[in-house]
Design a protein around this motif. Structure first.
Motif, PDB file in Angstrom:
ATOM      1  N   GLY A  87       9.889  32.656  40.956  1.00 23.11           N
ATOM      2  CA  GLY A  87      10.693  33.750  41.489  1.00 23.11           C
ATOM      3  C   GLY A  87      10.937  34.867  40.481  1.00 23.11           C
ATOM      4  O   GLY A  87      10.758  34.711  39.275  1.00 23.11           O
ATOM      5  N   GLN A  88      11.380  36.023  41.009  1.00 22.40           N
ATOM      6  CA  GLN A  88      11.554  37.212  40.173  1.00 22.40           C
ATOM      7  C   GLN A  88      12.682  37.049  39.162  1.00 22.40           C
ATOM      8  O   GLN A  88      12.580  37.488  38.022  1.00 22.40           O
ATOM      9  CB  GLN A  88      11.826  38.446  41.048  1.00 22.40           C
ATOM     10  N   GLN A  89      13.776  36.400  39.565  1.00 23.91           N
ATOM     11  CA  GLN A  89      14.905  36.261  38.651  1.00 23.91           C
ATOM     12  C   GLN A  89      14.528  35.389  37.456  1.00 23.91           C
ATOM     13  O   GLN A  89      14.853  35.708  36.309  1.00 23.91           O
ATOM     14  CB  GLN A  89      16.113  35.677  39.388  1.00 23.91           C
ATOM     15  N   MET A  90      13.833  34.278  37.718  1.00 25.34           N
ATOM     16  CA  MET A  90      13.368  33.399  36.643  1.00 25.34           C
ATOM     17  C   MET A  90      12.356  34.132  35.751  1.00 25.34           C
ATOM     18  O   MET A  90      12.404  34.026  34.511  1.00 25.34           O
ATOM     19  CB  MET A  90      12.710  32.147  37.240  1.00 25.34           C
ATOM     20  N   SER A  91      11.461  34.887  36.375  1.00 25.10           N
ATOM     21  CA  SER A  91      10.464  35.629  35.623  1.00 25.10           C
ATOM     22  C   SER A  91      11.119  36.644  34.690  1.00 25.10           C
ATOM     23  O   SER A  91      10.790  36.721  33.504  1.00 25.10           O
ATOM     24  CB  SER A  91       9.514  36.348  36.588  1.00 25.10           C
ATOM     25  N   THR A  92      12.059  37.428  35.232  1.00 31.65           N
ATOM     26  CA  THR A  92      12.737  38.431  34.418  1.00 31.65           C
ATOM     27  C   THR A  92      13.542  37.782  33.303  1.00 31.65           C
ATOM     28  O   THR A  92      13.540  38.236  32.161  1.00 31.65           O
ATOM     29  CB  THR A  92      13.660  39.296  35.306  1.00 31.65           C
ATOM     30  N   GLY A  93      14.236  36.672  33.641  1.00 30.17           N
ATOM     31  CA  GLY A  93      15.040  35.989  32.638  1.00 30.17           C
ATOM     32  C   GLY A  93      14.215  35.417  31.504  1.00 30.17           C
ATOM     33  O   GLY A  93      14.572  35.556  30.334  1.00 30.17           O
ATOM     34  N   LEU A  94      13.074  34.790  31.845  1.00 32.94           N
ATOM     35  CA  LEU A  94      12.249  34.154  30.819  1.00 32.94           C
ATOM     36  C   LEU A  94      11.565  35.188  29.932  1.00 32.94           C
ATOM     37  O   LEU A  94      11.549  35.046  28.698  1.00 32.94           O
ATOM     38  CB  LEU A  94      11.199  33.254  31.486  1.00 32.94           C
ATOM     39  N   THR A  95      11.012  36.249  30.537  1.00 34.77           N
ATOM     40  CA  THR A  95      10.351  37.271  29.723  1.00 34.77           C
ATOM     41  C   THR A  95      11.360  38.037  28.872  1.00 34.77           C
ATOM     42  O   THR A  95      11.063  38.418  27.740  1.00 34.77           O
ATOM     43  CB  THR A  95       9.565  38.256  30.610  1.00 34.77           C
ATOM     44  N   THR A  96      12.564  38.233  29.408  1.00 38.61           N
ATOM     45  CA  THR A  96      13.603  38.921  28.637  1.00 38.61           C
ATOM     46  C   THR A  96      14.053  38.074  27.461  1.00 38.61           C
ATOM     47  O   THR A  96      14.232  38.566  26.345  1.00 38.61           O
ATOM     48  CB  THR A  96      14.809  39.262  29.537  1.00 38.61           C
ATOM     49  N   PHE A  97      14.230  36.766  27.688  1.00 40.23           N
ATOM     50  CA  PHE A  97      14.619  35.874  26.599  1.00 40.23           C
ATOM     51  C   PHE A  97      13.521  35.802  25.549  1.00 40.23           C
ATOM     52  O   PHE A  97      13.796  35.781  24.338  1.00 40.23           O
ATOM     53  CB  PHE A  97      14.900  34.477  27.142  1.00 40.23           C
ATOM     54  N   TYR A  98      12.272  35.793  26.004  1.00 37.37           N
ATOM     55  CA  TYR A  98      11.126  35.795  25.085  1.00 37.37           C
ATOM     56  C   TYR A  98      11.171  37.031  24.185  1.00 37.37           C
ATOM     57  O   TYR A  98      10.994  36.941  22.966  1.00 37.37           O
ATOM     58  CB  TYR A  98       9.846  35.757  25.918  1.00 37.37           C
ATOM     59  N   GLN A  99      11.443  38.196  24.800  1.00 33.05           N
ATOM     60  CA  GLN A  99      11.523  39.426  24.029  1.00 33.05           C
ATOM     61  C   GLN A  99      12.686  39.379  23.045  1.00 33.05           C
ATOM     62  O   GLN A  99      12.590  39.853  21.918  1.00 33.05           O
ATOM     63  CB  GLN A  99      11.722  40.627  24.974  1.00 33.05           C
ATOM     64  N   PHE A 100      13.808  38.816  23.476  1.00 35.14           N
ATOM     65  CA  PHE A 100      15.007  38.808  22.636  1.00 35.14           C
ATOM     66  C   PHE A 100      14.874  37.863  21.450  1.00 35.14           C
ATOM     67  O   PHE A 100      14.919  38.269  20.291  1.00 35.14           O
ATOM     68  CB  PHE A 100      16.226  38.410  23.470  1.00 35.14           C
ATOM     69  N   TRP A 101      14.710  36.587  21.733  1.00 35.11           N
ATOM     70  CA  TRP A 101      14.865  35.586  20.688  1.00 35.11           C
ATOM     71  C   TRP A 101      13.678  35.518  19.746  1.00 35.11           C
ATOM     72  O   TRP A 101      13.829  35.355  18.538  1.00 35.11           O
ATOM     73  CB  TRP A 101      15.107  34.215  21.319  1.00 35.11           C
ATOM     74  N   PHE A 102      12.491  35.666  20.300  1.00 33.07           N
ATOM     75  CA  PHE A 102      11.308  35.395  19.491  1.00 33.07           C
ATOM     76  C   PHE A 102      10.598  36.655  18.990  1.00 33.07           C
ATOM     77  O   PHE A 102      10.308  36.786  17.805  1.00 33.07           O
ATOM     78  CB  PHE A 102      10.329  34.525  20.284  1.00 33.07           C
ATOM     79  N   VAL A 103      10.302  37.607  19.884  1.00 34.37           N
ATOM     80  CA  VAL A 103       9.486  38.745  19.471  1.00 34.37           C
ATOM     81  C   VAL A 103      10.266  39.706  18.584  1.00 34.37           C
ATOM     82  O   VAL A 103       9.728  40.298  17.656  1.00 34.37           O
ATOM     83  CB  VAL A 103       8.926  39.473  20.712  1.00 34.37           C
ATOM     84  N   HIS A 104      11.575  39.888  18.841  1.00 37.35           N
ATOM     85  CA  HIS A 104      12.315  40.929  18.141  1.00 37.35           C
ATOM     86  C   HIS A 104      13.524  40.429  17.345  1.00 37.35           C
ATOM     87  O   HIS A 104      14.241  41.241  16.779  1.00 37.35           O
ATOM     88  CB  HIS A 104      12.790  41.984  19.145  1.00 37.35           C
TER      89      HIS A 104
END
Length: 572
Positions: A87-104
């Motif tokens: 679903g879209q909410q899970m997708s947005t949440g996971l990609t956002t967390f990926y951007q936050f914690w790991f990439v940046h």
């Protein structure tokens, strides 16, 4: 004790140069210098890395279910590619967390500290590339037939995100300073054009130009990668979409090895960060008050840093002051830059919509067989077109007209164009709801046979959002890289660059709070809130930095400071 051969190497290039007077600094036209070829070589490494970083097709992997009868996730000409169906909410949440914690967040800060303190940028980049390569291999495993779509694929996919982003984060905070360090000159000097005009060769403008073409290379990689991977995902499967970037990423270690004796590298200079923080804390002595207004006034006064300079000490100076006054000036400049970066999370809120919600929005429109995540390529495509136009036409025209389009002015305009892009997206979303058969529940609209029902609006209507975001990147994102490099102390460039990247992590954390808006029927509000925050933030940003903007030349032409790490001494 840190050797000063690097400084001596820099000083030797100024022999025979003519430097401008104060009057000439105000009256002569400024131009940029030639970009060194080593910078282009490093940009190729970033091109290969960015080819492999594409969150838009990962959005489909997470959000959309495995198509009926498919073992690879490919949707075919008229189907929707997918794998996990979360679903879209899970997708947005996971990609956002990926951007936050790991990439940046964690990896960039850790990579920057290791580079500035122990390894240097080149060695840190090499190890980061190796870790990222391992992550790409794990991602391929998550998408092979027999694993894709299962519970195991979700776990392996998340592991691949963790490993890949660990390498990517360490890479990002160091490659940007390394590319600009290939240009050695830091002082304005007089040059003569082919027409005989006396001009000022401005290192700040040259650094800006380096980052513009560095960003151009980034987006060439992004454009080619996204188009190739999107069509691989749609017609073959996710295993090919993840294999392609892995193959291209192999270029990075080859180019790094080829240029190992060509790159200009600044050596690590020990534990500099604790000393910088000690200066900041020392300068606060006697400036705190029970009156909040008086405290703020004292901490922001023009002479705040003067008391921390070694020459201002009465009697014997503290043992930890193993630096000169000029290095304190550099630290002050670095802290000023970090103050500028505080505003960037509001900008990234708009930019981050490209990686999730705008891709999902396209899936609810008439695509005529076009993959829903192909439209995001308009962003790098627009950048490839408009970066040279800005460099060769717009910026020189402003300079000839006597308009100083300084870094901070560019950033303020970036906020404005980002807000405009979100207004465009909000209007498009409003009309999607108005024309979709299911009204305000467009993302989950299906007929009796479970086929998606979409709005008759053509997906190309989204174009305005992507073009406006592209302009905002030229003004804000590219300038942010430039500002982080030019305003950092020379021995803290990776750390200050990681501070700039960290603003995207903060934005991703804020974005997690807005995940509840990333679903029907609230998506108009999602875009509207982002537009309001960026627009108001841009106005407040300019009010806060307009005084700092007047110091631009002074900050860019500070004398080089010197810091010596005294063995066995803990600066804290």
């Amino acid at each position: 004790m840190v050797a000063d051969s690097f400084d001596n190497d820099v000083d030797s290039i100024y022999e025979g140069m003519q430097f401008p007077t104060e009057e000439e600094m105000l009256t002569l036209r400024r131009v940029s210098d030639t970009i060194p070829w080593n910078a282009y070589l490093i940009a190729v490494v970033e091109l290969a890395e960015r080819f492999s970083v594409n969150l838009s097709f990962r959005t489909n992997y997470i959000q959309q279910p495995l198509p009926p009868g498919s073992r690879t996730g490919a949707g075919g000409a008229n189907g929707q590619s997918g794998a996990l169906g979360a679903g879209q909410q899970m997708s947005t949440g996971l990609t956002t967390f990926y951007q936050f914690w790991f990439v940046h967040f964690c990896p960039p800060i850790a990579g920057a500290y290791i580079a500035d303190t122990y390894w240097g940028r080149y060695k840190t980049i090499c190890w980061s590339v190796a870790v990222a390569m391992l992550g790409h291999v794990i991602m391929i495993i998550s998408s092979i037939p027999g694993i894709i779509g299962s519970r195991a694929s979700l776990g392996v996919f998340i592991l691949s995100l963790i490993v890949t982003s660990t390498g990517t984060g360490g890479f990002k905070s160091n490659v940007s300073p390394l590319v600009a360090e290939q240009y050695r000159i830091t002082k304005c000097y007089i040059g003569i054009t082919s027409s005989g005009e006396r001009v000022i060769i401005d290192p700040a403008m040259t650094t800006s130009r380096i980052y513009m073409y560095f960003y151009l290379f980034i987006n060439i990689g992004a454009l080619i990668g996204q188009i190739g991977m999107v069509y691989a995902e749609k017609f073959v499967g996710f295993w090919l979409a993840y294999t392609l970037p892995t193959v291209v990423f192999c270029i990075s270690p080859l180019v790094l090895w080829y240029g190992r004796n060509r790159y200009r590298r600044s050596p690590p200079q020990g534990s500099v960060l604790p000393a910088a923080l000690r200066i900041w804390r020392y300068a606060q002595r006697g400036r705190w008050s029970w009156n909040p207004y008086k405290t703020i006034k004292n901490l922001t006064s023009d002479d705040f840093w003067e008391s921390a300079k070694p020459s201002k000490q009465v009697g014997e100076k503290p043992r930890w002051m193993t630096f000169d006054d000029h290095w304190v000036d550099e630290v002050r400049r670095g802290f000023k830059a970090c103050g500028v970066f505080v505003w960037f999370p509001l900008y990234w809120l708009c930019y981050n919509q490209l990686n999730n919600n705008l891709v999902s929005q396209a899936a609810t429109m008439t695509t005529n067989g076009l993959p829903n995540d192909i439209l995001s390529n308009l962003d790098p495509f627009a950048l490839i077109i408009f970066i040279p136009i800005c460099d060769l036409v717009i910026y020189p025209a402003l300079a000839r007209a006597g308009i100083q389009f300084t870094s901070l002015k560019k950033i303020a305009w970036g906020f404005g164009t980002a807000a405009a892009s979100m207004i465009w997206a909000a209007v498009v979303q409003y009309y999607i709801y108005k024309t979709n058969p299911c009204g305000h529940y467009a993302a989950t609209c299906q007929d009796a046979d479970k086929n998606p029902l979409v709005s008759p609006l053509n997906v190309w209507i989204q174009s305005g959002s992507y073009v406006l975001i592209a302009f905002s990147e030229i003004f804000a994102s590219i300038t942010g890289l430039e500002y982080a490099f030019t305003k950092a102390p020379t021995n803290m460039r990776s750390l200050v660059m990681s501070a700039f990247l960290f603003t995207s992590a903060v934005s991703a954390a804020i974005g997690e709070a807005f995940v509840s808006l990333s679903l029907d029927p609230l998506l108009v509000w999602n875009y509207a809130v982002s537009a309001i925050l960026a627009g108001v933030g841009g106005v407040l940003f300019w009010i806060a930095v307009r005084k700092l903007d007047k110091e631009e030349d002074k900050l860019n032409n500070l004398a080089n400071g010197h810091f010596v790490e005294e063995l066995g001494l803990n600066p804290l």
